[in-house]
Design a protein around this motif. Structure first.
Motif, short mmCIF file in Angstrom:
data_model
loop_
_atom_site.label_atom_id
_atom_site.label_comp_id
_atom_site.label_asym_id
_atom_site.label_seq_id
_atom_site.Cartn_x
_atom_site.Cartn_y
_atom_site.Cartn_z
N ARG A 17 -24.36 7.19 37.99
CA ARG A 17 -24.51 6.13 36.98
C ARG A 17 -23.39 6.17 35.96
O ARG A 17 -22.84 5.15 35.58
N ARG A 20 -20.41 4.75 37.37
CA ARG A 20 -20.47 3.29 37.44
C ARG A 20 -20.18 2.66 36.07
O ARG A 20 -19.41 1.72 35.95
N GLN A 21 -20.79 3.26 35.04
CA GLN A 21 -20.56 2.71 33.70
C GLN A 21 -19.11 2.86 33.29
O GLN A 21 -18.55 1.98 32.65
N ARG A 22 -18.51 4.00 33.67
CA ARG A 22 -17.09 4.20 33.34
C ARG A 22 -16.24 3.10 33.97
O ARG A 22 -15.33 2.56 33.36
N ASP A 25 -16.75 -0.09 32.20
CA ASP A 25 -16.00 -0.03 30.95
C ASP A 25 -14.53 -0.38 31.16
O ASP A 25 -13.95 -1.17 30.43
N PRO B 176 -22.52 2.49 27.04
CA PRO B 176 -21.07 2.42 27.27
C PRO B 176 -20.47 1.27 26.47
O PRO B 176 -21.18 0.35 26.06
N GLN B 179 -21.32 -2.37 27.01
CA GLN B 179 -22.65 -2.77 26.54
C GLN B 179 -22.71 -2.84 25.02
O GLN B 179 -23.36 -3.71 24.47
#
Lengths: 328, 280
Positions: A17, A20-22, A25, B176, B179
């Motif tokens: 996760r 994925r967020q990285r 971003d 992050p 968001q």
């Protein structure tokens, strides 16, 4: 044992996760950066297309394009001297009438007006900036120009008739439309722009400085003239340049009242043309590559002039902002 | 006269002059709006909204021009707004002090004040020449190029007003960056961003120069985005300069419509930003 496996699976999922967020971003940053870069691409594309479009005319006329006064679609000889003159002259008139009035309004708004009046008054002046240029044009043509023709221009002609030098500036007949009318309307149009910058920079003057001057017995005018204006000088010049940039490029209002005559008359009451008005008036009617190209070349010229003026304005305002933080 | 009296006198004259300057500024606003009301209201009628622009000497309305202006402004906003918002986001969230952002900021401020007729020439070279004809799409692109700098600038300003503590709070909860920006910062700055969009609508709906040689004009009702399309500013321009009384009246009516729209948008935008700051 199974618990350990479970927690390992969990942490693997968390890892995934986070990965994925990285990625999201990075993607978000890349997308916003792409659109920021698009602004530079637009500028580049504008320059390239203007240069490309004006090449035929520039190749044919070379530097003479800037100095020739003739503008003849029939023989296809084009020179930008008259539009350049008109642009500079109308903008000069706009600055002469616009700067003092703008400064006056800004002084009124920052030093004189009671609190309850500041906001509505400021809003009213800013609404002047919201009125589209074509409205200034139609008003100028049907109201302002006839008014000047009947009341002001005959007076100017009569008053300056016997004054050497000035009588060539104000030589007759009163057409109503012409360089002076266009310049005056531009003077009204730049008011909100210069006023808003002027008011903003006036407000950066530390109260301490002003109060010290008042404490020494200075009058309000002396505070403005000897404290506020010297302190904000760079910003004021920036504001003026910003207004000048607007005046130089203003199109529709000028097109209505300039008369569209490709000649340079010594009298400012006579019709003339500006760079922007020539393009607006003639572009859709231009036949032949050279004619169109000459008009695009005028556009390029206008872009270079306004870009330079606006860039200088911006640099001065940035410098003003920086100084405001350090000086006391 | 003593020095003291002279100074007081000078002060009074200067301050009176600045009061007069303020009155002069107001006078023009009143004079222009007054003329518009006088000439525009008498030309208003229902046929404005039911009939297309007439041939000289005939009665008619402005519905094709109103439609054209609305459609081109709408698409212009739809194209320009996302670009402006995202680019503004980059400047405010990632570009506080990097050189690329400074350059973009500088160039954008110049594009904001650059003559709009240049945009018209640019889109003419970019779209009209390759396509071989004038079109509503070209007009739309020209308008979107005017929208971008306005929205970009207000978005950046408004995002900068969002306190960093909000961002830090969201980040502290593990959100992050994307968001933080899309769920927290955009929401906090929503009314400000909407203000920017309203201002750009106001700006675009009166623009004439960029449409003169992109969308051109069309005397008839047309919904074809690939063909020239009538629009209020260009119709006003042509009709006002014509010798026909009917056309001139229509020009005044159109001028009144545009100005009222723009003033309403401007005031709405102001109210929108004024309210939250008053609450704080």
């Amino acid at each position: 044992m199974s618990q350990q496996a479970e927690s390992m699976a969990l942490s693997a999922e968390i890892q995934q996760r986070i990965q994925r967020q990285r990625m999201l971003d990075r993607a978000f940053r890349a997308v916003t950066m792409f659109f920021a870069l698009l602004v530079l691409v637009i500028l580049g594309a504008i320059i390239i297309s203007l240069v490309e479009g004006s090449l035929p005319a520039l190749k044919k006329f070379g530097w003479n394009f800037l100095t020739t006064e003739r503008w003849n679609p029939v023989t296809e000889v084009f020179g930008a001297r008259a539009p350049i003159y008109g642009t500079l002259m109308t903008s000069a008139i706009a600055m002469i009438v616009g700067i003092p009035v703008s400064f006056g309004i800004a002084i009124f708004l920052t030093e004189l007006a009671p609190e309850w009046l500041k906001r509505p008054m400021g809003t009213a002046i800013e609404l002047l900036a919201g009125i589209p240029s074509i409205i200034y044009g139609i008003w100028g043509l049907f109201v302002f120009a006839p008014f000047l023709q009947r009341n002001i221009q005959p007076l100017l002609i009569a008053v300056f008739e016997d004054v050497p030098v000035l009588n060539t500036f104000f030589a007759g007949p009163p057409y109503g439309i012409g360089i002076l009318t266009a310049g005056l309307i531009l003077g009204i149009m730049v008011l909100p722009f210069i006023t808003s910058v002027t008011r903003d920079v006036f407000e950066t003057v530390p109260a301490l400085l002003k109060e010290s001057a008042y404490g020494l017995g200075a009058t309000t005018w002396e505070v403005v003239w000897q404290i506020v204006i010297p302190y904000t000088r760079v910003g004021l010049v920036g504001g003026i340049m910003l207004g000048l940039g607007r005046a130089l490029g203003e199109t529709m209002a000028v097109t209505f009242v300039i008369g569209n005559a490709h000649r340079i008359s010594p009298s400012i009451l006579a019709p003339g043309t500006t760079i922007s008005a020539s393009i607006a008036n003639e572009f859709t009617e231009a036949v032949g590559d050279i004619y169109t190209s000459a008009l695009v070349a005028l556009g390029l010229l206008l872009f270079v002039i306004t870009f330079t003026v606006l860039a200088m304005a911006k640099i001065m305002l940035i410098r003003m902002q920086r100084n405001a933080g350090t000086r006391t | 006269m003593t020095l003291y009296e002279r100074r007081k006198m000078k002060n009074r004259i200067a301050l009176a002059a600045s009061g007069v300057a303020a009155l002069i500024g107001l006078f023009w606003l009143v004079a222009i709006l007054g003329t518009l009301l006088v000439n525009g209201v008498s030309a208003l009628s229902l046929t404005l909204f039911t009939e297309s622009t007439p041939a000289p000497g005939n009665a008619g309305g402005l519905i094709n021009a109103i439609f054209g202006s609305a459609v081109m402004s709408l698409f212009g906003i739809l194209i320009g707004t996302p670009v402006g918002i995202l680019a503004g986001t980059y400047l405010a969230e990632y570009g506080k002090s990097n050189p690329l952002a400074s350059v973009v900021r500088f160039i954008n401020d110049i594009l904001l004040s650059a003559p709009s007729i240049i945009i018209g020439l640019f889109v003419y070279e970019l779209m009209v020449v390759p396509m071989g004809h004038f079109s509503a799409w070209a007009g739309t692109v020209a308008l979107s190029l005017i929208v971008i700098p306005v929205v970009l600038r207000t978005t950046e300003d408004m995002l900068n007003l969002v306190p960093d503590s909000l961002r830090e709070a969201a980040a502290g909860l593990g959100a992050p960056k994307w968001q933080v920006v899309s769920h927290v910062v955009y929401r906090a700055a929503r009314s400000g961003i909407v203000t920017g969009i309203l201002l750009s609508v106001a700006r675009v709906s009166g623009e004439t120069a960029p449409l003169l040689f992109t969308a051109l004009n069309n005397q008839f009702w047309s919904t074809d985005m690939n063909a020239p399309m009538a629009n209020l500013p260009v119709v006003i321009f042509q009709f006002a300069l014509s010798p026909y009384e009917d056309w001139r009246n229509l020009a005044w009516a159109g001028a009144l419509l545009i100005t009222v729209t723009i003033l309403v948008l401007n005031i709405a935008a102001r109210l929108l930003t004024a309210r939250p700051s008053a609450r704080q």
